[in-house]
Design a protein around this motif. Structure first.
Motif, PDB file in Angstrom:
ATOM      1  N   THR A  81       0.822  -1.217   0.000  1.00  0.00           N
ATOM      2  CA  THR A  81       0.000   0.000   0.000  1.00  0.00           C
ATOM      3  C   THR A  81       0.854   1.265   0.000  1.00  0.00           C
ATOM      4  O   THR A  81       0.314   2.372  -0.045  1.00  0.00           O
ATOM      5  CB  THR A  81      -0.965   0.028   1.205  1.00  0.00           C
ATOM      6  OG1 THR A  81      -0.235  -0.203   2.407  1.00  0.00           O
ATOM      7  CG2 THR A  81      -2.048  -1.034   1.055  1.00  0.00           C
ATOM      8  N   ILE A 126      -6.448   0.544  -3.832  1.00  0.00           N
ATOM      9  CA  ILE A 126      -7.862   0.906  -3.942  1.00  0.00           C
ATOM     10  C   ILE A 126      -8.708   0.000  -3.058  1.00  0.00           C
ATOM     11  O   ILE A 126      -9.635   0.454  -2.377  1.00  0.00           O
ATOM     12  CB  ILE A 126      -8.303   0.845  -5.414  1.00  0.00           C
ATOM     13  CG1 ILE A 126      -7.636   1.982  -6.198  1.00  0.00           C
ATOM     14  CG2 ILE A 126      -9.820   0.938  -5.529  1.00  0.00           C
ATOM     15  CD1 ILE A 126      -7.825   1.894  -7.697  1.00  0.00           C
ATOM     16  N   ALA A 127      -8.372  -1.286  -3.034  1.00  0.00           N
ATOM     17  CA  ALA A 127      -9.117  -2.221  -2.188  1.00  0.00           C
ATOM     18  C   ALA A 127      -8.985  -1.869  -0.715  1.00  0.00           C
ATOM     19  O   ALA A 127      -9.929  -2.026   0.067  1.00  0.00           O
ATOM     20  CB  ALA A 127      -8.628  -3.650  -2.430  1.00  0.00           C
ATOM     21  N   ALA A 128      -7.805  -1.364  -0.332  1.00  0.00           N
ATOM     22  CA  ALA A 128      -7.567  -0.991   1.058  1.00  0.00           C
ATOM     23  C   ALA A 128      -8.122   0.377   1.410  1.00  0.00           C
ATOM     24  O   ALA A 128      -8.225   0.736   2.587  1.00  0.00           O
ATOM     25  CB  ALA A 128      -6.066  -1.023   1.355  1.00  0.00           C
ATOM     26  N   GLY A 129      -8.473   1.165   0.389  1.00  0.00           N
ATOM     27  CA  GLY A 129      -8.903   2.538   0.638  1.00  0.00           C
ATOM     28  C   GLY A 129      -7.773   3.416   1.114  1.00  0.00           C
ATOM     29  O   GLY A 129      -7.989   4.479   1.711  1.00  0.00           O
ATOM     30  N   TYR A 130      -6.550   2.991   0.820  1.00  0.00           N
ATOM     31  CA  TYR A 130      -5.357   3.729   1.258  1.00  0.00           C
ATOM     32  C   TYR A 130      -4.207   3.366   0.332  1.00  0.00           C
ATOM     33  O   TYR A 130      -3.951   2.184   0.055  1.00  0.00           O
ATOM     34  CB  TYR A 130      -4.963   3.364   2.685  1.00  0.00           C
ATOM     35  CG  TYR A 130      -3.643   3.966   3.143  1.00  0.00           C
ATOM     36  CD1 TYR A 130      -3.623   5.165   3.850  1.00  0.00           C
ATOM     37  CD2 TYR A 130      -2.426   3.344   2.844  1.00  0.00           C
ATOM     38  CE1 TYR A 130      -2.414   5.729   4.248  1.00  0.00           C
ATOM     39  CE2 TYR A 130      -1.223   3.901   3.239  1.00  0.00           C
ATOM     40  CZ  TYR A 130      -1.223   5.090   3.939  1.00  0.00           C
ATOM     41  OH  TYR A 130      -0.028   5.659   4.329  1.00  0.00           O
ATOM     42  N   SER A 169      -6.812   8.749  -8.778  1.00  0.00           N
ATOM     43  CA  SER A 169      -6.843   7.841  -7.627  1.00  0.00           C
ATOM     44  C   SER A 169      -7.203   8.499  -6.307  1.00  0.00           C
ATOM     45  O   SER A 169      -7.410   7.803  -5.308  1.00  0.00           O
ATOM     46  CB  SER A 169      -5.468   7.165  -7.487  1.00  0.00           C
ATOM     47  OG  SER A 169      -5.104   6.531  -8.693  1.00  0.00           O
ATOM     48  N   ARG A 171      -9.833   9.850  -5.070  1.00  0.00           N
ATOM     49  CA  ARG A 171     -11.130   9.483  -4.472  1.00  0.00           C
ATOM     50  C   ARG A 171     -11.087   8.137  -3.766  1.00  0.00           C
ATOM     51  O   ARG A 171     -11.978   7.806  -2.994  1.00  0.00           O
ATOM     52  CB  ARG A 171     -12.202   9.464  -5.552  1.00  0.00           C
ATOM     53  CG  ARG A 171     -12.100   8.313  -6.536  1.00  0.00           C
ATOM     54  CD  ARG A 171     -13.070   8.445  -7.685  1.00  0.00           C
ATOM     55  NE  ARG A 171     -12.712   9.563  -8.550  1.00  0.00           N
ATOM     56  CZ  ARG A 171     -13.438   9.931  -9.606  1.00  0.00           C
ATOM     57  NH1 ARG A 171     -14.557   9.300  -9.901  1.00  0.00           N
ATOM     58  NH2 ARG A 171     -13.042  10.942 -10.346  1.00  0.00           N
ATOM     59  N   TYR A 172     -10.034   7.359  -4.039  1.00  0.00           N
ATOM     60  CA  TYR A 172      -9.908   6.042  -3.413  1.00  0.00           C
ATOM     61  C   TYR A 172      -8.944   6.047  -2.219  1.00  0.00           C
ATOM     62  O   TYR A 172      -8.576   4.997  -1.712  1.00  0.00           O
ATOM     63  CB  TYR A 172      -9.414   5.019  -4.438  1.00  0.00           C
ATOM     64  CG  TYR A 172     -10.297   4.916  -5.648  1.00  0.00           C
ATOM     65  CD1 TYR A 172     -11.580   4.392  -5.564  1.00  0.00           C
ATOM     66  CD2 TYR A 172      -9.846   5.374  -6.890  1.00  0.00           C
ATOM     67  CE1 TYR A 172     -12.397   4.310  -6.690  1.00  0.00           C
ATOM     68  CE2 TYR A 172     -10.644   5.289  -8.019  1.00  0.00           C
ATOM     69  CZ  TYR A 172     -11.920   4.758  -7.910  1.00  0.00           C
ATOM     70  OH  TYR A 172     -12.731   4.673  -9.020  1.00  0.00           O
ATOM     71  N   GLY A 173      -8.533   7.236  -1.800  1.00  0.00           N
ATOM     72  CA  GLY A 173      -7.608   7.320  -0.669  1.00  0.00           C
ATOM     73  C   GLY A 173      -6.154   7.139  -1.054  1.00  0.00           C
ATOM     74  O   GLY A 173      -5.309   6.857  -0.200  1.00  0.00           O
ATOM     75  N   VAL A 174      -5.859   7.304  -2.341  1.00  0.00           N
ATOM     76  CA  VAL A 174      -4.494   7.114  -2.834  1.00  0.00           C
ATOM     77  C   VAL A 174      -3.898   8.468  -3.213  1.00  0.00           C
ATOM     78  O   VAL A 174      -4.541   9.251  -3.929  1.00  0.00           O
ATOM     79  CB  VAL A 174      -4.478   6.184  -4.063  1.00  0.00           C
ATOM     80  CG1 VAL A 174      -3.054   6.023  -4.605  1.00  0.00           C
ATOM     81  CG2 VAL A 174      -5.073   4.825  -3.723  1.00  0.00           C
TER      82      VAL A 174
END
Length: 240
Positions: A81, A126-130, A169, A171-174
């Protein structure tokens, strides 16, 4: 940093900047996957020095090798991540003496390699939201350096690429940023000559070259600052 240790993959971890970044992020509590292409012994020694770290063969110029490295890290340590693109290559030549291979090798290592790594890293982020992506750029991208048309083009492209990734990215916490050093004290510049070193240092506000540990601190700052994205953090001693 999160309560659970996050996994950070650092490409080019056997180099001066990559190793400094790995140490800084390990001190921040991240688990380090030290990616290397050459310098395997240095990377393994680095991993042995850091808590719960892993040395991972990783040739960023080979997309299959990139996939394999990420798979090994995920299976051994967990999903990546945090990604730091620190692998780099120089093949300096005046443009009229620059071969097709000089151009292609530098562009592939410094620009296409980060693309392959980011593309591989994004799904788990993205799956982790971070997710945190930091790529090592260069002051040369802004100024242009004689004899480095390939390198300057790659590093300028890296910044534009990073800004696109940041917008796609966020919006996905990236987040995605570039840390752009000036001339860093390292074995890589051993052959440039004292006159060139002195001339570069004189063009900085600090009057000195850059310490890799300062580059590493800037990388950590990017990782620890959620609102910072799509930016270039210049660590060049006020070069101009």
């Amino acid at each position: 940093m999160a309560d659970e240790p996050r996994v950070a993959l650092v490409t080019g971890a056997s180099g001066t900047i990559g190793a400094a970044v790995a140490r800084e992020l390990a001190a921040a509590g991240l688990r380090i996957a030290a990616g290397f292409h050459r310098g395997g012994e240095a990377a393994r020694n680095l991993a042995a020095e850091l808590p719960d770290a892993l040395a991972v063969p990783l040739d960023v110029t080979d997309p299959a090798a990139v996939r394999a490295a990420f798979g090994k890290v995920a299976a051994t340590m967990g999903p990546v991540t945090v990604l730091v693109n620190a692998a780099g290559l120089l093949r300096d030549r005046p443009l009229l003496r620059m071969s097709d291979d000089d151009w292609a090798a530098v562009l592939t290592t410094n620009l296409t390699g980060p693309f392959w790594c980011v593309r591989q890293a994004l799904p788990s982020m993205i799956a982790a939201g971070y997710g945190r992506i930091v790529s090592v750029g260069s002051a040369a991208a802004a100024f242009g350096t004689p004899g480095q048309a390939n390198y300057c083009a790659a590093k300028a492209g890296l910044l534009a690429f990073t800004r696109s990734v940041a917008r796609e990215s966020g919006r996905y916490g990236v987040t995605a940023n570039v840390v752009a050093p000036g001339l860093v004290e390292s074995p890589l510049i051993a052959d440039i000559g004292e006159a060139a070193r002195t001339g570069f240092a004189r063009r900085t506000a600090t009057g000195s070259l850059v310490d890799a540990r300062d580059v590493a601190r800037a990388v950590r700052f990017c990782i620890e600052t959620p609102a910072l994205t799509g930016q270039s953090v210049d660590v060049d001693g006020g070069f101009g």
